[in-house]
Design an enzyme around this catalytic site. Sequence first.
Site, PDB file in Angstrom:
ATOM      1  N   ASP A  96       0.843  -1.195   0.000  1.00 46.53           N
ATOM      2  CA  ASP A  96       0.000   0.000   0.000  1.00 46.53           C
ATOM      3  C   ASP A  96       0.881   1.248   0.000  1.00 46.53           C
ATOM      4  O   ASP A  96       1.622   1.492   0.958  1.00 46.53           O
ATOM      5  CB  ASP A  96      -0.887  -0.046   1.265  1.00 46.53           C
ATOM      6  N   ASP A 196      -2.876   4.781  -2.434  1.00 41.96           N
ATOM      7  CA  ASP A 196      -3.821   5.458  -1.555  1.00 41.96           C
ATOM      8  C   ASP A 196      -4.247   6.806  -2.151  1.00 41.96           C
ATOM      9  O   ASP A 196      -3.388   7.571  -2.613  1.00 41.96           O
ATOM     10  CB  ASP A 196      -3.103   5.683  -0.213  1.00 41.96           C
ATOM     11  N   GLU A 246      -6.766   4.033  -5.519  1.00 46.99           N
ATOM     12  CA  GLU A 246      -7.956   4.447  -4.777  1.00 46.99           C
ATOM     13  C   GLU A 246      -8.331   5.846  -5.240  1.00 46.99           C
ATOM     14  O   GLU A 246      -7.546   6.784  -5.093  1.00 46.99           O
ATOM     15  CB  GLU A 246      -7.681   4.459  -3.273  1.00 46.99           C
ATOM     16  N   HIS A 320     -11.189  -1.360   4.814  1.00 49.24           N
ATOM     17  CA  HIS A 320     -10.947  -0.899   6.184  1.00 49.24           C
ATOM     18  C   HIS A 320     -11.536   0.483   6.461  1.00 49.24           C
ATOM     19  O   HIS A 320     -11.406   0.991   7.570  1.00 49.24           O
ATOM     20  CB  HIS A 320      -9.444  -0.878   6.437  1.00 49.24           C
ATOM     21  N   ASP A 321     -12.138   1.110   5.453  1.00 50.19           N
ATOM     22  CA  ASP A 321     -12.751   2.427   5.646  1.00 50.19           C
ATOM     23  C   ASP A 321     -14.272   2.355   5.634  1.00 50.19           C
ATOM     24  O   ASP A 321     -14.940   3.380   5.746  1.00 50.19           O
ATOM     25  CB  ASP A 321     -12.332   3.382   4.516  1.00 50.19           C
TER      26      ASP A 321
HETATM   27  C1  GLC Z   1      -7.383   6.241   2.253  1.00 49.44           C
HETATM   28  C2  GLC Z   1      -7.228   5.095   3.219  1.00 49.44           C
HETATM   29  C3  GLC Z   1      -7.681   5.559   4.561  1.00 49.44           C
HETATM   30  C4  GLC Z   1      -6.810   6.709   4.993  1.00 49.44           C
HETATM   31  C5  GLC Z   1      -6.790   7.807   3.939  1.00 49.44           C
HETATM   32  C6  GLC Z   1      -5.663   8.765   4.179  1.00 49.44           C
HETATM   33  O1  GLC Z   1      -8.695   6.608   2.077  1.00 49.44           O
HETATM   34  O2  GLC Z   1      -7.915   3.982   2.750  1.00 49.44           O
HETATM   35  O3  GLC Z   1      -7.667   4.537   5.521  1.00 49.44           O
HETATM   36  O4  GLC Z   1      -7.269   7.226   6.209  1.00 49.44           O
HETATM   37  O5  GLC Z   1      -6.599   7.316   2.642  1.00 49.44           O
HETATM   38  O6  GLC Z   1      -4.435   8.143   3.924  1.00 49.44           O
END
Ligand code: GLC
Length: 544
Positions: A96, A196, A246, A320-321
């Site tokens: 990641d 990310d 993402e 995880h979010d």
């Molecule tokens: C992404 C991650 C999340 C994190 C954010 C900032 O959305 O999945 O868990 O808090 O980025 O890095």
Amino acid sequence: MSDFRNSTVYQIYVKSFCDSNGDGIGDINGIRSKLDYLKSLGVDYLWITPFFKSPMNDNGYDVADYYAINPMFGTMEDVDALIVEARERGIGLMFDMVFNHTSTDHEWFRKALTGDPEYMDYYIFKDPVDGHAPTNWVSKFGGNAWEYVPSLGKYYLHLFDVSQADLNWENPKVREELKNVIRFWKKKGVDGFRYDVVNLISKPAVFEDDFEGDGRRFYTDGRHIHSFLKELVGDTGIAGCMTVGEMSSTSLDNCTRYANPAEKELKMVFSFHHLKVDYLNGQKWALKAPDFGELRELFRKWQEGMQDAGAWNAVFWCNHDQPRAVSRFGDDKKYWKESAKMLAMMIHMMRGTPYIYEGEELGMTNADYTDISQYQDVESTNYYQILLDEGKSPEEALEIIAARSRDNGRTPMQWTPEEGAGFTTGTPWLGIPANHTYINVESEEKDPDSILAFYKKLVALRKEYEIIADGTIKITDAGSEDIISYERELDGAKLSVFCNLKGQETPLGEAFCLEGKKVLACNYPDSEGCVKALRPFEAVAVLA
Ligand code: GLC
Ligand code: CA
């Protein structure tokens, strides 16, 4: 490694997966001890959330050193062993890469804070405007997105927590540093990368107030995003690797480019529009029952839109979010098994690479917390306070947090019915739901009708039937708002999928007959003859 089209990815949230040394925190050696379990699921890749050196304000998404392992999770030797042992089982690893920001504990930021101009240019420092923050942008975790540094007389930008400072991608040195991170891990044998919030990295030339929104329209899918991605991928030689970005609040137009082989950017993207159908007026912290009509239209737009452009999706419900899908879109009580399987089927038969988030394959549910002190996530605790400040009562605020908190997806993996759920012999860092007595790997491995068994079947079907990986898709209309249905086609074969999102029998606009057809999967005992209605939360995939 398998082609990404017939692959399934499994996401591991390290802190909550398996604790090997009894300190209550999941770790790298815990993952190593479960590789055979993951192999038995049939998954091809593991996406492992950040385990790098970090103060853990955002559980590792605040990286202080991209080349060092957080001792809480293990050592570099452990990671090296994990890479070898995964490869021995034919499982690829995706690490990641948190490249939009670093922790304010990162050496670069520390140097910036001393006023070193070279390192200040690694971040986005701006002068105050009329004595206040440069813009009115709102941080994704609440509050203004700028933090003042008195010793420098300047503000720095943080789209997330105040301890996560946004990097300045306009600076070629920053881009080179980040490429080196990829090169380092690739050389170690890592097969893939997850980026990310990568569509936020390109900030505008001019920073201005947003009077229509929270500022995101100025930096989402920003002006140089496509060239930054091409450079990152091209210069590090990872075009052949498994990559996923993402994409926060993104557009279909941009995603058809990010995930288009012709563009040489990424293999696939995560978008999140389908996970906002239960946001009231688009607001995460305002509750609404999911709108399944809207969900179907979003799938139509994204599944067909990406296909028409020759681009590839990542398909998923959980990470995880996100709260747990079975609690959110299904029924985690009466129809727990049926609805978890239905949701699985909807995603796994689609066009795109499915992602399973740890525990989803068991039908793990939202946390059963009853007190705000049980929550730990920085976003949840910030927003609890914001909700109270807005005048909500503690009960109302807790109800919202209970539905929306990211901790719902972060409770420890449920391996056994015992205390500690087989996750730890110590005290788990985050509370384990009481339902681990029946929702756990050990129990489900013994039950041929379990949610786990159903997931294994779906993963295997994608490998066995080319139509699932390579067929075209069309979202169809089954005559009810509560049914989402679609058709896949390949070389004259047709796969029809029907999913009932309601806990009630729902009539189909048009009956379908099973004669001469093959039911590939169903979450109820197979029907016969002509089917006129779907049973509560029924999902069925029929091949003709
Ligand atoms: C992404 C991650 C999340 C994190 C954010 C900032 O959305 O999945 O868990 O808090 O980025 O890095
Ligand atoms: Ca541990």
